[in-house]
Write a protein that holds these residues in place. Structure first.
Motif, PDB file in Angstrom:
ATOM      1  N   THR A   1      49.075  50.006  55.170  1.00 53.26           N
ATOM      2  CA  THR A   1      48.638  50.006  56.835  1.00 53.26           C
ATOM      3  C   THR A   1      49.774  49.158  57.773  1.00 53.26           C
ATOM      4  O   THR A   1      49.620  47.815  56.843  1.00 53.26           O
ATOM      5  N   GLU A   2      49.923  49.567  58.614  1.00 58.26           N
ATOM      6  CA  GLU A   2      50.921  48.606  59.135  1.00 58.26           C
ATOM      7  C   GLU A   2      50.286  47.431  60.386  1.00 58.26           C
ATOM      8  O   GLU A   2      50.611  46.323  60.931  1.00 58.26           O
TER       9      GLU A   2
ATOM     10  N   LYS B   1      55.582  43.186  60.460  1.00 59.78           N
ATOM     11  CA  LYS B   1      54.712  43.385  60.039  1.00 59.78           C
ATOM     12  C   LYS B   1      55.516  43.952  58.738  1.00 59.78           C
ATOM     13  O   LYS B   1      55.601  43.926  57.270  1.00 59.78           O
ATOM     14  N   ARG B   2      55.774  45.381  58.561  1.00 58.49           N
ATOM     15  CA  ARG B   2      57.087  46.051  58.205  1.00 58.49           C
ATOM     16  C   ARG B   2      58.095  45.288  57.910  1.00 58.49           C
ATOM     17  O   ARG B   2      58.786  45.772  56.924  1.00 58.49           O
TER      18      ARG B   2
ATOM     19  N   ASP C   1      47.232  39.909  55.826  1.00 59.31           N
ATOM     20  CA  ASP C   1      48.469  39.518  56.565  1.00 59.31           C
ATOM     21  C   ASP C   1      47.302  37.887  56.952  1.00 59.31           C
ATOM     22  O   ASP C   1      48.246  36.895  56.809  1.00 59.31           O
TER      23      ASP C   1
ATOM     24  N   ASP D   1      43.604  53.514  59.167  1.00 56.64           N
ATOM     25  CA  ASP D   1      45.477  53.671  59.860  1.00 56.64           C
ATOM     26  C   ASP D   1      45.711  54.785  61.035  1.00 56.64           C
ATOM     27  O   ASP D   1      46.405  54.589  61.907  1.00 56.64           O
TER      28      ASP D   1
ATOM     29  N   VAL E   1      57.039  42.922  54.499  1.00 57.71           N
ATOM     30  CA  VAL E   1      56.306  43.431  53.063  1.00 57.71           C
ATOM     31  C   VAL E   1      57.539  44.284  52.180  1.00 57.71           C
ATOM     32  O   VAL E   1      57.850  43.558  51.574  1.00 57.71           O
ATOM     33  N   GLU E   2      58.452  44.742  53.637  1.00 54.55           N
ATOM     34  CA  GLU E   2      59.642  45.828  53.023  1.00 54.55           C
ATOM     35  C   GLU E   2      60.795  44.779  52.410  1.00 54.55           C
ATOM     36  O   GLU E   2      61.152  45.017  51.492  1.00 54.55           O
TER      37      GLU E   2
ATOM     38  N   THR F   1      48.754  46.475  51.044  1.00 54.88           N
ATOM     39  CA  THR F   1      49.906  47.132  51.114  1.00 54.88           C
ATOM     40  C   THR F   1      50.188  48.169  49.395  1.00 54.88           C
ATOM     41  O   THR F   1      51.436  47.948  49.726  1.00 54.88           O
TER      42      THR F   1
ATOM     43  N   LYS G   1      53.068  45.519  64.105  1.00 57.66           N
ATOM     44  CA  LYS G   1      53.457  46.984  63.315  1.00 57.66           C
ATOM     45  C   LYS G   1      54.706  46.515  63.236  1.00 57.66           C
ATOM     46  O   LYS G   1      55.188  46.547  61.332  1.00 57.66           O
ATOM     47  N   THR G   2      55.924  46.481  63.548  1.00 63.76           N
ATOM     48  CA  THR G   2      57.334  46.094  63.162  1.00 63.76           C
ATOM     49  C   THR G   2      57.204  45.108  62.526  1.00 63.76           C
ATOM     50  O   THR G   2      58.048  44.764  61.464  1.00 63.76           O
TER      51      THR G   2
END
Length: 245
Positions: free
Chosen positions: A82-83, A195-196, A106, A42, A199-200, A77, A192-193
């Motif tokens: 890691t994103e 995936k974030r 993912d 990461d 996930v979030e 996660t 990354k954005t």
């Protein structure tokens, strides 16, 4: 020989569970080392990660009952923080916690001989994290896997959304690397954005996921230099000097 082999292939890092004689069962060494090496990944310039298993029989047979790990440490996660994109390249048997690992990655590539199995109802023990499956594939299929413990083939896994692609036996890593190559040249901040956000804010966190994330965060404090300094200062009757590490 290390129980976890890590190698670079371009801007992709391949993590291979290297215990083929144990059907790549995840012991404490594998779980701890995977968490540590993913932290290095990461913080590096590498773009994509692939998780796979050595040998021909299994991606992984799940937790090693003779050396039970803190399995959350090697779950994407959760312990794997890691994103960057994480792909599971699955072949042969994928059992128990290894199924959770594949579900929470993912992307996932499987082979024709892949067999997913979640037998906890037949064993009498659960960590509960498999409940996340019902938020990632159709509800009834998730319940069939969890409650009936039925084996799911690689092709069926692809049909129900547990995997993205099914390939000929032995081509799982090749197919995963093809996916990785596509993402290596894409904008890292965008990936990354996205995936974030997923996930979030999109996926529901199960009680076991929340507990594992709390354990992860508290483990940072328990193993910190600040804790050692605080204990030493107390014993030496002085003011501690903390550094936030």
């Amino acid at each position: 020989m290390s129980a976890l082999d890590v190698r670079l292939d371009g801007r992709t890092t391949i993590f291979t569970i290297n215990r083929p004689e144990k059907m790549n069962a995840i012991n404490a060494e594998v779980a701890n080392e995977m968490q540590r090496r993913f932290a290095e990944f990461d913080g590096s310039d590498q773009r994509v990660a692939i998780i796979t298993g050595a040998g021909e029989k299994a991606f992984s047979s799940g937790a090693d009952v003779s050396d039970i790990p803190e399995l959350w440490r090697c779950i994407p996660t959760i312990g794997i923080v890691t994103e960057k994109p994480v792909i599971c390249a699955v072949h042969g048997w994928c059992v128990g916690g290894a199924l959770v690992m594949a579900a929470m990655a993912d992307l996932c590539v499987v082979t024709e001989n892949t067999r997913f199995s979640y037998p906890e109802g037949k064993v009498g023990l659960t960590g509960g994290m498999i409940a996340t499956l019902a938020g990632r594939i159709p509800h009834k299929m998730a319940m069939e896997i969890m409650l009936l413990g039925r084996t799911v083939s690689g092709r069926r896994a692809c049909e129900i959304g547990l995997a993205n692609e099914v390939v000929e036996d032995g081509r799982h890593l090749e197919a995963a690397l093809a996916m990785a190559r596509e993402m290596e040249d894409m904008a890292p901040l965008v990936l990354k954005t996205l995936k974030r956000f997923v996930v979030e804010h999109t996926l529901i966190q199960t009680p076991s996921e929340k507990l594992a994330r709390a354990q992860r965060d508290l483990a940072v404090v328990r193993t910190s230099a600040d804790l050692k300094e605080g204990v030493a200062a107390f014993r030496e009757k002085r003011k501690p000097v903390f550094n936030g590490r």
